[in-house]
Scaffold this motif. Structure first.
Motif, PDB file in Angstrom:
ATOM      1  N   ASN A  36      28.313  39.257  36.411  1.00 23.03           N
ATOM      2  CA  ASN A  36      29.211  39.433  37.089  1.00 23.03           C
ATOM      3  C   ASN A  36      30.091  38.987  36.084  1.00 23.03           C
ATOM      4  O   ASN A  36      31.185  38.993  35.936  1.00 23.03           O
ATOM      5  N   ASN A  37      30.325  38.147  35.414  1.00 19.39           N
ATOM      6  CA  ASN A  37      30.748  37.768  34.444  1.00 19.39           C
ATOM      7  C   ASN A  37      30.844  38.343  33.450  1.00 19.39           C
ATOM      8  O   ASN A  37      32.043  38.370  33.203  1.00 19.39           O
TER       9      ASN A  37
ATOM     10  N   MET B 200      36.776  45.751  40.675  1.00 18.08           N
ATOM     11  CA  MET B 200      35.039  45.369  39.665  1.00 18.08           C
ATOM     12  C   MET B 200      34.183  46.135  40.163  1.00 18.08           C
ATOM     13  O   MET B 200      33.848  45.644  41.806  1.00 18.08           O
TER      14      MET B 200
ATOM     15  N   GLU C 186      33.517  40.838  34.989  1.00 24.57           N
ATOM     16  CA  GLU C 186      34.650  40.116  35.243  1.00 24.57           C
ATOM     17  C   GLU C 186      35.658  40.498  33.539  1.00 24.57           C
ATOM     18  O   GLU C 186      36.639  41.010  33.495  1.00 24.57           O
TER      19      GLU C 186
ATOM     20  N   LYS D 189      30.562  44.498  41.707  1.00 27.78           N
ATOM     21  CA  LYS D 189      30.341  43.616  41.218  1.00 27.78           C
ATOM     22  C   LYS D 189      28.284  43.757  41.490  1.00 27.78           C
ATOM     23  O   LYS D 189      27.942  44.773  42.454  1.00 27.78           O
TER      24      LYS D 189
END
Length: 69
Positions: A61-62, A1, A65, A3
């Motif tokens: 970042n959410n 993922m 994600e 970041k």
């Protein structure tokens, strides 16, 4: 993922996924196409614009994600 860190530029993050623009806009960073977006770090931009860096990074970042799910 992917970041996001405070040392990245806004453009580096936008190049990963243009849909993340709304997160920057929500936090008051509206000049996503200006030269500063390619040179200034997210940490510096947050400082200059009086934005809470931790909250901005969490939201960015959410976003990534959720996109990876």
């Amino acid at each position: 993922m992917f970041k996001v860190t405070k040392d990245m530029t806004i453009m580096q993050v936008l190049n990963q996924d243009r849909e993340v623009a709304h997160v920057f806009m929500k936090h008051g960073l509206h000049c996503l196409g200006c030269p500063g977006a390619t040179m200034e770090s997210i940490g510096d931009a947050a400082n200059v614009h009086g934005i809470n860096l931790e909250t901005l990074l969490n939201d960015l970042n959410n976003f990534f994600e959720e996109k990876s799910k």
